[in-house]
Design a protein around this motif. Structure first.
Motif, short mmCIF file in Angstrom:
data_model
loop_
_atom_site.label_atom_id
_atom_site.label_comp_id
_atom_site.label_asym_id
_atom_site.label_seq_id
_atom_site.Cartn_x
_atom_site.Cartn_y
_atom_site.Cartn_z
N THR A 112 25.52 -18.72 -7.76
CA THR A 112 24.25 -19.24 -7.24
C THR A 112 23.90 -20.60 -7.83
N ALA A 113 24.66 -21.07 -8.82
CA ALA A 113 24.42 -22.38 -9.40
C ALA A 113 24.77 -23.47 -8.38
N PRO A 114 23.87 -24.41 -8.12
CA PRO A 114 24.12 -25.44 -7.08
C PRO A 114 25.40 -26.25 -7.31
N GLU A 115 25.75 -26.49 -8.57
CA GLU A 115 26.92 -27.33 -8.84
C GLU A 115 28.23 -26.66 -8.44
N ASN A 116 28.22 -25.34 -8.23
CA ASN A 116 29.45 -24.64 -7.84
C ASN A 116 29.56 -24.42 -6.33
N ALA A 117 28.49 -24.74 -5.60
CA ALA A 117 28.49 -24.53 -4.16
C ALA A 117 29.62 -25.27 -3.44
N PRO A 118 29.93 -26.54 -3.79
CA PRO A 118 31.02 -27.23 -3.07
C PRO A 118 32.37 -26.54 -3.20
N TYR A 119 32.65 -25.95 -4.38
CA TYR A 119 33.93 -25.27 -4.57
C TYR A 119 34.01 -24.03 -3.69
N ILE A 120 32.89 -23.31 -3.59
CA ILE A 120 32.86 -22.09 -2.77
C ILE A 120 32.98 -22.46 -1.29
N ALA A 121 32.27 -23.48 -0.87
CA ALA A 121 32.27 -23.87 0.54
C ALA A 121 33.63 -24.39 1.00
N ALA A 122 34.41 -24.97 0.08
CA ALA A 122 35.70 -25.58 0.45
C ALA A 122 36.87 -24.62 0.35
N ALA A 123 36.67 -23.44 -0.19
CA ALA A 123 37.79 -22.53 -0.45
C ALA A 123 38.28 -21.84 0.81
N ASP A 124 39.59 -21.64 0.88
CA ASP A 124 40.20 -20.82 1.93
C ASP A 124 40.41 -19.39 1.46
N LEU A 125 40.54 -19.22 0.15
CA LEU A 125 40.70 -17.90 -0.46
C LEU A 125 39.95 -17.90 -1.77
N ILE A 126 39.16 -16.84 -2.01
CA ILE A 126 38.47 -16.67 -3.28
C ILE A 126 38.94 -15.37 -3.92
N ILE A 127 39.53 -15.49 -5.10
CA ILE A 127 40.00 -14.33 -5.86
C ILE A 127 38.97 -14.01 -6.93
N ILE A 128 38.53 -12.75 -6.99
CA ILE A 128 37.51 -12.35 -7.95
C ILE A 128 38.04 -11.23 -8.84
N SER A 129 37.93 -11.44 -10.14
CA SER A 129 38.22 -10.38 -11.12
C SER A 129 36.97 -10.19 -11.96
N ILE A 130 36.32 -9.05 -11.82
CA ILE A 130 35.08 -8.79 -12.54
C ILE A 130 34.88 -7.28 -12.69
N GLY A 131 34.13 -6.89 -13.70
CA GLY A 131 33.78 -5.48 -13.88
C GLY A 131 34.35 -4.86 -15.13
#
Length: 258
Positions: A112-131
């Motif tokens: 939700t941080a504004p500075e990370n929005a461009p990376y999210i918007a430009a991605a073709d694949l997002i890999i998440i490891s959490i929990g």
């Protein structure tokens, strides 16, 4: 006198006729030649719309220490290992915003941080490891409070993960998301704790299955019989072999092999 002039007139007439015919033939030849050249000219075409010169695909990795690549060879990790599998020419851009030790609430704050929005918007694949760090709370709980702590912990994790996925979808509706499941590095622990671990993975997979563009990547079945090889020296994070195994699982799931 007239008889002498007549041959001259006849001769001049013949010359003039010859000149006229020659001019007519030349004129026809030039005209036909010009038409032939016109037939060979290419027809005008509409401008062709082309893609930008850079066609690199982008992979974004989010999450915790496993997303970060702790235990792997330097400058590798899940994103680069997966990219190497599907793109030997190394045309894929890999951005890693993972934070070692992160829990699900911190991931929700990061996306939700504004500075990370461009990376999210430009991605073709997002890999998440959490929990994994959320779930580690269960290691210190006794059997009597295990159920209560598990429900509280999972509910908070579920809310944070839903926030994360919702934010990603708002910024990039069509992006493929890969949610990496947890493996159990402590198979000798209390069976009740192990059962909660399986329940956590199962409920996480249900969340992933609710979105057509989110894939769940199982890891526990692959790791549980090969912990000596697939875990790093700290006996918690994957080794370089372990990361490669997860990258190959990513490849199979995302390409419909599994």
């Amino acid at each position: 006198m007239i008889k002498k002039i007549w041959p001259l007139i006849l001769f001049a007439s013949i010359i003039l006729m010859f000149v006229f015919l020659t001019g007519l033939i030349i004129s026809i030849t030039i005209t036909n030649g010009g038409e032939k050249k016109q037939e060979t000219l290419p027809e005008a075409t509409e401008p062709i719309q082309t893609e930008p010169s850079s066609t690199n695909k982008a992979i974004l990795v989010l999450g915790d220490s496993i997303g970060f690549g702790v235990g792997d060879d330097p400058d590798m990790g899940l994103g680069k290992r997966y990219a190497a599998l599907i793109d030997p020419e190394k045309n894929m851009e890999v951005v890693n915003l993972s934070v070692s030790g992160a829990i699900s609430s911190e991931l929700a704050a990061l996306v939700t941080a504004p500075e990370n929005a461009p990376y999210i918007a430009a991605a073709d694949l997002i890999i998440i490891s959490i929990g994994g760090n959320d779930l580690s709370r269960l290691q210190s709980e006794d059997a009597r409070s295990l159920e209560v702590i598990f429900q509280e912990t999972f509910n908070a994790y579920k809310e944070n993960l839903e926030t994360t996925l919702s934010r990603i979808r708002a910024l990039n509706p069509e992006v493929q998301i890969a949610l990496v499941g947890l493996y159990n590095p402590y198979p000798e622990q209390d069976p009740r704790t192990s059962q909660k671990f399986f329940e956590w993975n199962y409920k996480t997979q249900l969340m992933a299955d609710a979105d057509l563009k989110t894939a769940y990547i199982p890891t526990d079945d692959a790791f549980k019989y090969h912990l000596d090889t697939y875990l790093a020296a700290d006996r918690f994070h994957p080794s370089n072999i372990g990361y490669q195994v997860i990258a190959e699982a990513l490849d199979r799931v995302l390409n419909g092999i599994d």
